[in-house]
Design a protein around this motif. Structure first.
Motif, PDB file in Angstrom:
ATOM      1  N   ILE A 111      15.602  10.029 -33.420  1.00 50.28           N
ATOM      2  CA  ILE A 111      16.769  10.190 -33.787  1.00 50.28           C
ATOM      3  C   ILE A 111      17.219   8.812 -34.531  1.00 50.28           C
ATOM      4  O   ILE A 111      17.388   8.769 -35.712  1.00 50.28           O
ATOM      5  CB  ILE A 111      18.030  10.453 -32.985  1.00 50.28           C
ATOM      6  N   PHE A 112      16.943   7.723 -33.771  1.00 49.12           N
ATOM      7  CA  PHE A 112      17.257   6.439 -34.212  1.00 49.12           C
ATOM      8  C   PHE A 112      16.415   5.938 -35.592  1.00 49.12           C
ATOM      9  O   PHE A 112      17.054   5.640 -36.504  1.00 49.12           O
ATOM     10  CB  PHE A 112      16.997   5.304 -33.341  1.00 49.12           C
ATOM     11  N   ILE A 113      15.089   6.349 -35.556  1.00 51.78           N
ATOM     12  CA  ILE A 113      13.992   6.257 -36.489  1.00 51.78           C
ATOM     13  C   ILE A 113      14.503   7.122 -37.645  1.00 51.78           C
ATOM     14  O   ILE A 113      14.630   6.512 -39.003  1.00 51.78           O
ATOM     15  CB  ILE A 113      12.621   6.195 -36.264  1.00 51.78           C
ATOM     16  N   THR A 138       7.136   4.307 -37.018  1.00 55.58           N
ATOM     17  CA  THR A 138       7.939   5.167 -37.880  1.00 55.58           C
ATOM     18  C   THR A 138       6.996   5.783 -38.653  1.00 55.58           C
ATOM     19  O   THR A 138       7.162   6.930 -39.074  1.00 55.58           O
ATOM     20  CB  THR A 138       8.878   3.955 -38.690  1.00 55.58           C
ATOM     21  N   VAL A 139       5.819   5.095 -39.077  1.00 52.72           N
ATOM     22  CA  VAL A 139       4.979   5.892 -40.026  1.00 52.72           C
ATOM     23  C   VAL A 139       4.528   7.297 -39.528  1.00 52.72           C
ATOM     24  O   VAL A 139       4.413   8.273 -40.280  1.00 52.72           O
ATOM     25  CB  VAL A 139       3.712   4.961 -40.332  1.00 52.72           C
ATOM     26  N   LEU A 140       4.411   7.583 -38.155  1.00 46.85           N
ATOM     27  CA  LEU A 140       4.401   8.900 -37.488  1.00 46.85           C
ATOM     28  C   LEU A 140       5.274   9.843 -37.689  1.00 46.85           C
ATOM     29  O   LEU A 140       5.067  10.958 -37.825  1.00 46.85           O
ATOM     30  CB  LEU A 140       3.783   8.726 -36.076  1.00 46.85           C
ATOM     31  N   LEU A 141       6.531   9.116 -37.718  1.00 44.38           N
ATOM     32  CA  LEU A 141       7.562  10.312 -37.985  1.00 44.38           C
ATOM     33  C   LEU A 141       8.001  10.348 -39.220  1.00 44.38           C
ATOM     34  O   LEU A 141       8.617  11.364 -39.741  1.00 44.38           O
ATOM     35  CB  LEU A 141       8.736   9.740 -37.053  1.00 44.38           C
ATOM     36  N   ALA A 142       7.762   9.043 -40.246  1.00 42.27           N
ATOM     37  CA  ALA A 142       8.274   9.430 -41.525  1.00 42.27           C
ATOM     38  C   ALA A 142       7.615  10.744 -42.262  1.00 42.27           C
ATOM     39  O   ALA A 142       8.447  11.235 -43.064  1.00 42.27           O
ATOM     40  CB  ALA A 142       8.050   8.251 -42.255  1.00 42.27           C
ATOM     41  N   SER A 143       6.356  10.851 -41.978  1.00 42.15           N
ATOM     42  CA  SER A 143       5.835  12.094 -42.572  1.00 42.15           C
ATOM     43  C   SER A 143       6.210  13.288 -42.148  1.00 42.15           C
ATOM     44  O   SER A 143       6.373  14.247 -43.002  1.00 42.15           O
ATOM     45  CB  SER A 143       3.984  11.646 -42.539  1.00 42.15           C
ATOM     46  N   LEU A 144       6.309  13.325 -40.863  1.00 38.62           N
ATOM     47  CA  LEU A 144       6.815  14.642 -40.256  1.00 38.62           C
ATOM     48  C   LEU A 144       8.164  14.898 -40.685  1.00 38.62           C
ATOM     49  O   LEU A 144       8.622  16.089 -40.940  1.00 38.62           O
ATOM     50  CB  LEU A 144       6.927  14.202 -38.828  1.00 38.62           C
ATOM     51  N   PHE A 145       8.970  13.838 -41.008  1.00 39.64           N
ATOM     52  CA  PHE A 145      10.738  14.036 -41.619  1.00 39.64           C
ATOM     53  C   PHE A 145      10.341  14.167 -43.100  1.00 39.64           C
ATOM     54  O   PHE A 145      11.559  14.369 -43.675  1.00 39.64           O
ATOM     55  CB  PHE A 145      11.304  13.145 -41.052  1.00 39.64           C
TER      56      PHE A 145
END
Length: 191
Positions: A20-22, A158-165
């Motif tokens: 959530i923070f990211i 963050t790179v892992l979640l950025a694409s996911l989001f």
């Protein structure tokens, strides 16, 4: 309750809050980039609104320089078309043409003492110079926000979640870095 189950639950809660923070940081940076691009766009529109006035006043004095005035008018139209079409590369090229045309106009204006002495031309030139200074600052802010966004987006984890989001790299920034088009029209004051 089993200790391993509590530990797993605690880790899961930390991971969710970290996600959530990211996500919130990505959203904040994305909106900051968008806002700074909008600031540039507003300033460029202000500049383009002043150009027809300057061209009209110059026409009165520069009968032999119609080609230069027509180039500026065409370049202004190309900028408006690129902006409406959302083509950033074309916008950069059109802005470069406009900047060169204005530089040529200001150089030619040196040959027309009456034009240089005209209060309207002086005021319009001062407004254009002021706007160009603000564009340069807005461009710097845009590049700073874009750099922050891209750096944060590409950082681990963050790179892992950025694409996911669905947060992609800000590619508009890459075009802006390669182009001087939106940086500055020659700030020549006719005096």
């Amino acid at each position: 309750m089993d200790f391993s189950l509590l530990l797993l639950l605690a880790v899961l809660v930390v991971v969710v809050f970290f996600g959530i923070f990211i996500y919130n940081n990505l959203v904040t940076l994305k909106h900051s980039v968008s806002k700074s691009w909008s600031n540039i766009d507003v300033l460029l529109k202000q500049r383009h609104d002043e150009l027809p006035k300057l061209v009209e006043v110059c026409k009165q004095y520069m009968q032999y320089e119609q080609e230069t005035l027509e180039k500026i008018t065409r370049a202004r139209s190309a900028v408006m078309e690129a902006r409406e079409g959302g083509d950033i590369k074309q916008l950069g090229q059109a802005e470069s043409q406009l900047r060169m045309g204005l530089g040529h106009l200001f150089a030619l204006a040196e040959n027309y003492p009456d034009l240089k002495a005209n209060d309207t031309v002086s005021q319009l030139t001062e407004e254009l110079t002021s706007t160009e200074n603000r564009v340069a600052f807005a461009r710097q802010a845009y590049n700073d926000w874009s750099t922050s966004f891209n750096t944060y987006r590409q950082s681990f984890p963050t790179v892992l979640l950025a694409s996911l989001f669905g947060f992609g790299e800000n590619r508009r920034w890459l075009v802006m870095q390669d182009s001087e088009a939106i940086q500055q029209v020659p700030a020549v004051v006719l005096s």
